[in-house]
Write a protein that holds these residues in place. Structure first.
Motif, PDB file in Angstrom:
ATOM      1  N   UNK A 128       0.931  -0.753  -0.473  1.00  0.00           N
ATOM      2  CA  UNK A 128      -0.034   0.116  -0.160  1.00  0.00           C
ATOM      3  C   UNK A 128       0.962   1.103  -0.132  1.00  0.00           C
ATOM      4  N   UNK A 129       0.344   2.018  -0.666  1.00  0.00           N
ATOM      5  CA  UNK A 129       1.444   3.500  -0.412  1.00  0.00           C
ATOM      6  C   UNK A 129       0.268   4.446  -0.689  1.00  0.00           C
ATOM      7  N   UNK A 130       0.698   5.921   0.044  1.00  0.00           N
ATOM      8  CA  UNK A 130      -0.124   6.525   0.553  1.00  0.00           C
ATOM      9  C   UNK A 130       0.406   7.493   0.965  1.00  0.00           C
ATOM     10  N   UNK A 131      -0.268   9.253   0.196  1.00  0.00           N
ATOM     11  CA  UNK A 131      -0.201  10.326   0.963  1.00  0.00           C
ATOM     12  C   UNK A 131      -0.681  11.636   0.741  1.00  0.00           C
ATOM     13  N   UNK A 132       0.017  12.673   0.489  1.00  0.00           N
ATOM     14  CA  UNK A 132      -0.150  14.207   0.021  1.00  0.00           C
ATOM     15  C   UNK A 132       1.430  14.471  -0.467  1.00  0.00           C
ATOM     16  N   UNK A 133       0.280  15.799  -0.637  1.00  0.00           N
ATOM     17  CA  UNK A 133       1.997  16.718  -1.497  1.00  0.00           C
ATOM     18  C   UNK A 133       3.249  17.139  -0.614  1.00  0.00           C
ATOM     19  N   UNK A 134       3.839  18.356  -1.038  1.00  0.00           N
ATOM     20  CA  UNK A 134       4.027  18.306   0.186  1.00  0.00           C
ATOM     21  C   UNK A 134       4.290  19.683   1.144  1.00  0.00           C
ATOM     22  N   UNK A 135       3.255  20.206   0.733  1.00  0.00           N
ATOM     23  CA  UNK A 135       2.601  21.636   0.902  1.00  0.00           C
ATOM     24  C   UNK A 135       1.121  20.939   1.879  1.00  0.00           C
ATOM     25  N   UNK A 136       0.245  19.970   1.401  1.00  0.00           N
ATOM     26  CA  UNK A 136      -0.219  19.519   2.499  1.00  0.00           C
ATOM     27  C   UNK A 136      -1.894  19.932   1.696  1.00  0.00           C
ATOM     28  N   UNK A 137      -1.558  20.386   0.300  1.00  0.00           N
ATOM     29  CA  UNK A 137      -3.418  21.206  -0.562  1.00  0.00           C
ATOM     30  C   UNK A 137      -4.277  20.435  -0.429  1.00  0.00           C
ATOM     31  N   UNK A 138      -4.271  19.264  -0.268  1.00  0.00           N
ATOM     32  CA  UNK A 138      -5.458  17.957   0.125  1.00  0.00           C
ATOM     33  C   UNK A 138      -5.378  17.424   1.204  1.00  0.00           C
ATOM     34  N   UNK A 193      -4.042  24.951   8.681  1.00  0.00           N
ATOM     35  CA  UNK A 193      -4.703  25.862   7.296  1.00  0.00           C
ATOM     36  C   UNK A 193      -4.931  24.599   6.650  1.00  0.00           C
ATOM     37  N   UNK A 194      -4.453  23.514   5.641  1.00  0.00           N
ATOM     38  CA  UNK A 194      -5.407  23.514   4.066  1.00  0.00           C
ATOM     39  C   UNK A 194      -5.941  22.557   4.401  1.00  0.00           C
ATOM     40  N   UNK A 195      -5.196  20.934   5.220  1.00  0.00           N
ATOM     41  CA  UNK A 195      -6.445  20.549   5.298  1.00  0.00           C
ATOM     42  C   UNK A 195      -7.857  20.850   5.924  1.00  0.00           C
ATOM     43  N   UNK A 196      -7.580  21.522   6.689  1.00  0.00           N
ATOM     44  CA  UNK A 196      -9.050  22.066   7.482  1.00  0.00           C
ATOM     45  C   UNK A 196      -9.859  22.450   6.583  1.00  0.00           C
ATOM     46  N   UNK A 197      -9.415  23.940   5.724  1.00  0.00           N
ATOM     47  CA  UNK A 197     -10.042  24.421   4.085  1.00  0.00           C
ATOM     48  C   UNK A 197     -10.376  23.374   3.811  1.00  0.00           C
ATOM     49  N   UNK A 198      -9.820  22.683   2.582  1.00  0.00           N
ATOM     50  CA  UNK A 198     -10.107  21.600   1.882  1.00  0.00           C
ATOM     51  C   UNK A 198     -11.027  20.924   2.443  1.00  0.00           C
ATOM     52  N   UNK A 199     -11.121  20.537   3.640  1.00  0.00           N
ATOM     53  CA  UNK A 199     -12.443  19.514   4.030  1.00  0.00           C
ATOM     54  C   UNK A 199     -13.451  20.508   4.087  1.00  0.00           C
ATOM     55  N   UNK A 200     -13.741  21.995   4.130  1.00  0.00           N
ATOM     56  CA  UNK A 200     -14.659  23.052   4.986  1.00  0.00           C
ATOM     57  C   UNK A 200     -15.440  22.873   3.679  1.00  0.00           C
ATOM     58  N   UNK A 201     -14.650  23.176   2.182  1.00  0.00           N
ATOM     59  CA  UNK A 201     -14.909  23.583   0.493  1.00  0.00           C
ATOM     60  C   UNK A 201     -15.368  22.504   0.409  1.00  0.00           C
ATOM     61  N   UNK A 202     -14.790  21.360   0.687  1.00  0.00           N
ATOM     62  CA  UNK A 202     -15.143  19.930  -0.527  1.00  0.00           C
ATOM     63  C   UNK A 202     -16.292  20.014  -0.304  1.00  0.00           C
ATOM     64  N   UNK A 203     -17.155  20.067   1.662  1.00  0.00           N
ATOM     65  CA  UNK A 203     -18.317  18.969   1.826  1.00  0.00           C
ATOM     66  C   UNK A 203     -19.357  19.876   0.726  1.00  0.00           C
ATOM     67  N   UNK A 204     -18.812  20.958   0.379  1.00  0.00           N
ATOM     68  CA  UNK A 204     -20.434  22.033  -0.792  1.00  0.00           C
ATOM     69  C   UNK A 204     -19.654  20.913  -2.461  1.00  0.00           C
ATOM     70  N   UNK A 205     -19.280  20.110  -2.789  1.00  0.00           N
ATOM     71  CA  UNK A 205     -19.180  19.545  -3.997  1.00  0.00           C
ATOM     72  C   UNK A 205     -18.517  21.035  -4.615  1.00  0.00           C
ATOM     73  N   UNK A 206     -17.442  21.495  -3.890  1.00  0.00           N
ATOM     74  CA  UNK A 206     -15.938  22.296  -4.634  1.00  0.00           C
ATOM     75  C   UNK A 206     -14.811  22.072  -4.270  1.00  0.00           C
ATOM     76  N   UNK A 207     -14.389  22.346  -5.392  1.00  0.00           N
ATOM     77  CA  UNK A 207     -12.854  21.757  -5.924  1.00  0.00           C
ATOM     78  C   UNK A 207     -11.745  23.137  -5.413  1.00  0.00           C
TER      79      UNK A 207
END
Length: 675
Positions: A180-190, A568-582
């Motif tokens: 299993x390989x897993x991870x997120x980009x170097x700045x955590x934008x997702x 910042x970024x993990x929190x913000x991504x979850x709040x925005x994505x919850x509305x079906x937005x990217x």
């Protein structure tokens, strides 16, 4: 893509080698769970994860299961992959998880803007899957001296993932190596959250969202807002909240080898899957991660040095992106003119600005272009629906410096037939500072371009947002301070795009007007995150500069960038994505980050100047290049203060702003949702 997940059960997972980096307050499980614990219902259920992903309104949600060591009567371990797809690129529908002919499985949440060639008709996930199929599958993990695959022209998974430019989080099952390989980009934008196995729940879990604990859920659907809350009443054996073991996964690439084929599970439970973290292999990416700036502290003769001696002269007319030389105003891949480049940029203002500002402007424009370059599917849809006003992109808009720059660049990069939604949230009607500046910003945009803008005014009353507040608390978790909650609510409401449009402002009319109900349907939301961290926009930057000079300022900015994934970024991504937005972050484009690091720090900011001048000096010059004279002089104002949600939250939770300030309300941890 709008969300991914993985649940591994049946195999003990050892994450102790990552501590304390894992950031977990829970005891990691490095041995099989006691029998007394195995019969308990899991703390985090797959159904919860599925429900949370479905809330985002994906085009498709799929589940793929893999059974390891399976016999006719039982299996040793189970792997559940979940992928919720919001397709914005590619011609043909792509359903995740992707499974190839050899049994490899991929769930991917992100975009590829460089590093891997993705044609305008291609889908990012499909292209990445194709490249992963050719990766080394031995156990050398990129150590080329011992790798026979390298001799055959293959590269390792970490090498491939290190080349990707753009935000991403992924889970990849490499069937041949049982890894299993897993991870997120170097700045955590997702966002990517991890549940490290514990005695109470021995499973390993990865998720784009924070699943609801099953301990307090009804047996029915989890779709009602009242079910989305932190479950303070359920604690694990050591007194820790059940969800406390759910953490932001630190940025990076990880692997777990799960080859249980030679284990005799009837007699032994000795097999343990060990989590390994792998180094980024791209030298340029490492430089960005380490925040290596050449010019930090000016010598007396350097401070007034003309930057032409520090930055190549040809940056006046060209810039480099993804290894390709692209002229001003030319789209990198297609070599066609950008739609709305003002003549003043090439002929007038550019001659009266610094070369660093020109360089940043060019990098930002290409960043916005990459994030708004639509494939033929969307364009065909537009042609079929000319009667409708299609709005493909929205912008989180305060009317401040960062959002005004993005709006002006978006106007230049987006075809004029598309309208643009400017999303502005206020908890004080027309009196909130962000509402006032948004209206002023709209007027300034209308003066420099004939584009049809739609200022969407989202009015909110915190006292009526009881169930919504509980829901946002689940989205921001594991963040849990009042400041996180205030920002999360403001972002969540803004991303929802449900507000009002002033017909007079929209149609440039001065007399009769009315406020019309409107909901933005744009799936892409541009956000200005990263501008303050990279350009010294926070008050603490001035404090550090005054106490320790340029070196202290540089270290504080480095710290900000290296922890932005967690704060910042993990929190913000979850709040925005919850509305079906990217959410897309132009200021956090790799080329933009590199450009800003190449510029001397004293050209980025001059913190001897008053607020509104020296802070984010480089971006103020960029704004003037774009003709945004008023925006260039605006002081920094955070969304929680500009929207006035912080004031309303202080009154609701502490009684007054004064009491909240005495309690340092922003950093206070929330213990119980207020009704």
């Amino acid at each position: 893509m709008c969300g991914i997940g993985l649940i591994i059960s049946g195999v003990p997972i050892d994450s102790s080698s990552l501590l304390p980096e894992s950031g977990s307050d829970c005891q990691p499980l490095a041995s099989p769970a006691p029998e007394s614990k195995r019969g308990h219902e899991p703390i985090l259920r797959a159904d919860n994860l599925k429900e949370c992903l479905l809330r985002r309104g994906p085009d498709h949600l799929g589940i793929q299961k893999v059974f390891l060591g399976a016999t006719t009567t039982k299996s040793v371990a189970e792997l559940h992959f979940l992928g919720a797809t919001l397709q914005l690129r590619g011609i043909s529908p792509v359903h995740q998880p992707l499974v190839d002919t050899t049994g490899n499985i991929l769930v991917y949440n992100g975009e590829i803007f460089g590093g891997i060639d993705v044609g305008i008709d291609n889908n990012d996930t499909e292209r990445l899957m194709h490249e992963l199929e050719n990766c080394c599958s031995c156990d050398c993990h990129g150590h080329k001296i011992s790798c026979h695959c390298f001799e055959e022209g293959h590269i390792s998974v970490p090498e491939l993932l290190s080349t990707i430019k753009g935000p991403w989080a992924l889970v990849y099952w490499q069937a041949r190596s049982k890894t299993i390989w897993f991870g997120r980009d170097a700045f955590g934008r997702r966002s990517l959250l991890v549940h490290w196995p514990t005695l109470d729940d021995a499973r390993f879990l990865l998720s784009s969202v924070s699943p609801i604990s099953s301990a307090k859920m009804d047996s029915g659907s989890a779709s009602t807002s009242d079910n989305f809350e932190l479950n303070e009443g359920f604690e694990v054996a050591d007194g820790t909240n059940a969800l406390e073991c759910l953490k932001e996964l630190p940025c990076g690439i990880y692997s777990i080898r799960l080859d249980v084929s030679e284990v005799n599970w009837c007699e032994s439970q000795d097999f343990i899957g060990e989590v390994r973290k792998h180094e980024w292999t791209d030298p340029q990416l490492k430089k960005l991660i380490n925040w290596e700036r050449t010019f930090i502290e000016p010598k007396s003769d350097e401070f007034h040095l003309n930057c032409e001696d520090l930055i190549e002269q040809d940056m006046l007319h060209s810039t480099f992106s993804n290894g390709k030389h692209s002229k001003v105003g030319v789209l990198e891949d297609q070599r066609k003119p950008l739609p709305n480049i003002p003549d003043s940029f090439i002929n007038g203002a550019i001659r009266h600005s610094s070369l660093p500002a020109q360089k940043v402007l060019l990098a930002l424009r290409e960043s916005v272009m990459r994030r708004t370059d639509f494939n033929p599917v969307f364009q065909a849809t537009f042609n079929e629906n000319r009667e409708e006003k299609l709005v493909p992109v929205a912008l989180l808009f305060s009317g401040g410096l960062d959002s005004m720059i993005l709006a002006a660049l978006l106007d230049q990069c987006l075809d004029t037939r598309y309208e643009i939604d400017l999303l502005n949230v206020s908890f004080d009607g027309q009196l909130a500072p962000d509402r006032i500046s948004a209206r002023a910003g709209l007027r300034e945009l209308q003066r420099i371009t004939p584009r049809r803008w739609r200022l969407v005014e989202i009015d909110a009353d915190l006292s009526t947002l009881t169930s919504e507040t509980k829901h946002v608390m689940s989205l921001i978790f594991p963040a849990k301070t009042y400041m996180d909650l205030n920002i999360g609510i403001a972002l969540w409401l803004a991303a929802g795009g449900d507000g009002w449009v002033d017909d007079r402002i929209f149609n440039h009319q001065q007399n009769d007007h009315q406020r019309l109900k409107y909901k933005s349907e744009a799936k892409i939301l541009l956000v200005g995150s990263g501008a303050d961290e990279q350009c010294a926009g926070y008050s603490r930057h001035k404090t550090k500069y005054r106490s320790g000079g340029w070196r202290a300022l540089g270290e504080e900015m480095k710290l900000d960038m290296q922890r932005i994934w967690k704060r910042n970024l993990g929190r913000d991504d979850r709040c925005i994505s919850d509305n079906g937005k990217e959410a897309r972050f132009p200021f956090l484009d790799e080329d933009v980050i590199e450009t800003l690091l190449e510029i001397p720090l004293w050209e980025i900011a001059d913190l001897d100047q008053p607020p509104g001048k020296g802070d984010k000096k480089i971006l103020r010059e960029v704004a003037r290049l774009l003709g945004l004279e008023e925006a260039a002089n605006l002081p920094k104002r955070a969304i929680q203060f500009g929207s006035r949600i912080a004031r309303e939250s202080n009154r609701k939770n502490f009684g007054s702003n004064r009491a909240a300030n005495q309690a340092s309300a922003g950093s206070v941890v929330i213990h119980k949702p207020h009704s």
